[in-house]
Write a protein that holds these residues in place. Structure first.
Motif, mmCIF file in Angstrom:
data_model
loop_
_atom_site.group_PDB
_atom_site.id
_atom_site.type_symbol
_atom_site.label_atom_id
_atom_site.label_comp_id
_atom_site.label_asym_id
_atom_site.label_seq_id
_atom_site.Cartn_x
_atom_site.Cartn_y
_atom_site.Cartn_z
ATOM 1 N N CYS A 37 1.056 -1.192 0.186
ATOM 2 C CA CYS A 37 0.466 0.153 0.163
ATOM 3 C C CYS A 37 0.684 1.227 0.091
ATOM 4 O O CYS A 37 0.941 2.376 -0.536
ATOM 5 N N TYR A 41 0.524 4.022 -3.143
ATOM 6 C CA TYR A 41 0.374 5.605 -2.502
ATOM 7 C C TYR A 41 1.612 6.832 -3.085
ATOM 8 O O TYR A 41 1.660 7.645 -3.595
ATOM 9 N N PHE A 133 -6.947 6.758 0.588
ATOM 10 C CA PHE A 133 -7.490 5.609 1.489
ATOM 11 C C PHE A 133 -8.837 5.651 1.671
ATOM 12 O O PHE A 133 -9.451 4.812 1.948
#
Lengths: 221, 262
Positions: A37, A41, A133
């Motif tokens: 993740c 990002y 998110f």
């Protein structure tokens, strides 16, 4: 006494190996997920001077045999003054290695993400972090669920490599019993059963999660 | 300062706006003022720049020159030419509510949460406050029975009505509609237009790009015709549809078989 009875008497060794495998697997896939993740990002809307080295890192990891990475962290790092114990090196290697695979799975899905949804979020005043998110990541995870499940099974199987850097996990238990009593077939059949049990449980959990995304129309795509 | 003063009463104030994609000028020195409570319709053939104009208003497209003020606040760049930091830009953007041709609902959230998402996570409203507002807005667009449904189970018309409620939930200074009925089956167009018509009656400020001529005529206070990035005609709807000044508009209206009265 049959070979199976010998193994039954030594069941404590299997059990502790099993728990150790579960622990290593659990911690490393959580680490891998966070790393995946995090990489996604960082790749999101960043400048080229950041994305290029990241892409090289991810691809570099994916092209590396896992065992070599484990060797490097355990036997190689001490030469530059960093000493990890076998367990730490094993979990670290699994997390980084599979984190890169996770990142690649996420990135592939990100490329097909409908741009209109992102525009809608921007028009509603979302900034990068919240957009990522709250809107991007949940959908990407739902959509890549089958691929993630597959990757988890690879990660589970890679834990067996850690026997080579002296981690006392399931395969190590079988290895030691097979050489102590010279009953390799039975000992390894038992650990196969353990690995299958973990995999099947994982498959069931992932399938259950699928109902959550199917309700939102993600499994029809 | 004088510029800020003139834009004070306007919901949207666009000055000297120009924009090119590569070598093609899509907007040329566009000036447009939308007063609070006014409905402005932008009409033009495809490629005339009307969607680009609308998308410049909330900075989804960055214009090359000119300025845009939303409720007196400049969007995108500061007066001294510095680009606006993302957080500040997001704040000004939140003053606009946009409805897209392709709905662009967030498929992992149910109808209620699509509407409460931005009020809670962008504006910092409490969950309760956001849900009360969302409930009222979903009622207004006729979707109160569908709070728990996910977008994939809705028809196009229903999706668009939820998208309208979602944009309204920001309590924006201006609503922007980018061809809101173009992706709909013909029999679903009416339900969406009816909602927009109600909003205009309630005094919402709206800027709309549409191909629905009868509708534009019925709801607009001002009609603007864009041709190759230039506003070549602007008038109240009666004048625009009955006595257009240019041949170009006359021809356009003939091809769109406008009903004589809406």
């Amino acid at each position: 006494m049959s070979n199976w009875e010998i193994l039954w008497d030594e069941r404590a060794q299997f059990w502790s190996g099993f728990l150790s495998t579960l622990e290593i697997f659990g911690l490393s896939i959580m680490g891998a997920f966070v790393i995946g993740c995090g990489l996604l990002y960082l790749l999101e809307g960043s400048r080229k001077r950041l994305t290029t080295p990241l892409r090289i890192f991810i691809d570099g990891m994916r092209m590396l045999p896992f065992l070599i990475l484990a060797y490097l962290l355990y036997y190689g790092l001490p030469s530059v003054g960093i000493r990890l114990d076998a367990w730490g090196a094993g979990v670290g290697a699994l997390a980084v290695y599979h984190g890169c695979y996770f990142a690649e799975i996420f990135r592939g899905n990100r490329l097909t993400f409908p741009p209109g949804q992102i525009e809608a979020a921007q028009a509603h005043g979302f900034t990068k972090g919240k957009l990522f998110f709250r809107l991007l990541l949940p959908q990407i995870i739902m959509q890549t669920r089958p691929l993630l499940g597959n990757q988890l099974i690879y990660a589970l199987k890679d834990t067996a490599f850690l026997v080579i850097i002296t981690v006392g996990e399931l395969t190590a238990a079988a290895n030691s019993l097979s050489s102590t009593y010279f009953i390799p077939t039975e000992a390894f059949i038992v650990v196969i059963g353990f690995y299958w049990a973990i995999s099947v449980t994982m498959e069931i959990i992932i399938k259950q999660c699928g109902r959550f995304s199917a309700k939102r129309g993600f499994d029809n795509v | 300062m004088s510029e800020a003063n003139t834009s004070e009463t306007a919901a949207v104030s666009i000055r000297h706006l120009s924009k090119s994609f590569d070598d093609v000028e899509v907007l040329r020195d566009v000036e447009l003022e939308v007063k609070t409570g006014e409905v402005v319709t932008i009409i033009g053939s495809s490629g005339s720049g009307k969607s680009t104009l609308l998308r410049c208003i909330n900075w989804l497209e960055k214009p090359d020159r000119g300025s845009i003020h939303i409720a007196g606040q400049r969007i995108g760049v500061h007066d001294d030419g510095r680009p606006m930091p993302v957080r500040e830009l997001a704040k000004v953007r939140a003053q606009t509510g946009m409805v897209f041709q392709g709905f662009n609902l967030w498929p992992h959230l149910n109808v209620l949460h699509n509407v409460t998402e931005a009020p809670i996570h962008v504006q910092g409203k409490s969950k309760r406050e956001a849900e009360e507002l969302a409930t009222a807005l979903l009622e207004k667009v006729g979707m109160s029975q569908k709070h728990d449904s996910y977008p994939n189970t809705l028809s196009g018309g229903q999706k668009q009505r939820v998208a309208i409620a979602r944009a309204l939930a920001m309590q924006p200074a201006v609503m922007l509609f980018d061809e809101p009925t173009s992706a709909l089956d013909p029999e679903l167009v009416g339900e969406v237009l009816a909602v927009i018509k109600d909003l205009s009656a309630e005094g919402y400020t709206m800027v709309m790009v549409t191909h629905e001529m009868a509708f534009a005529r019925a709801v607009s206070d001002q009609v603007v015709f864009l041709e190759k990035g230039l506003i070549i005609e602007r008038a109240d709807p009666e004048t625009f549809f009955t006595t257009p000044k240019t041949d170009r508009v006359r021809k356009f209206l003939e091809n769109h078989d406008t009903p004589s009265s809406a």
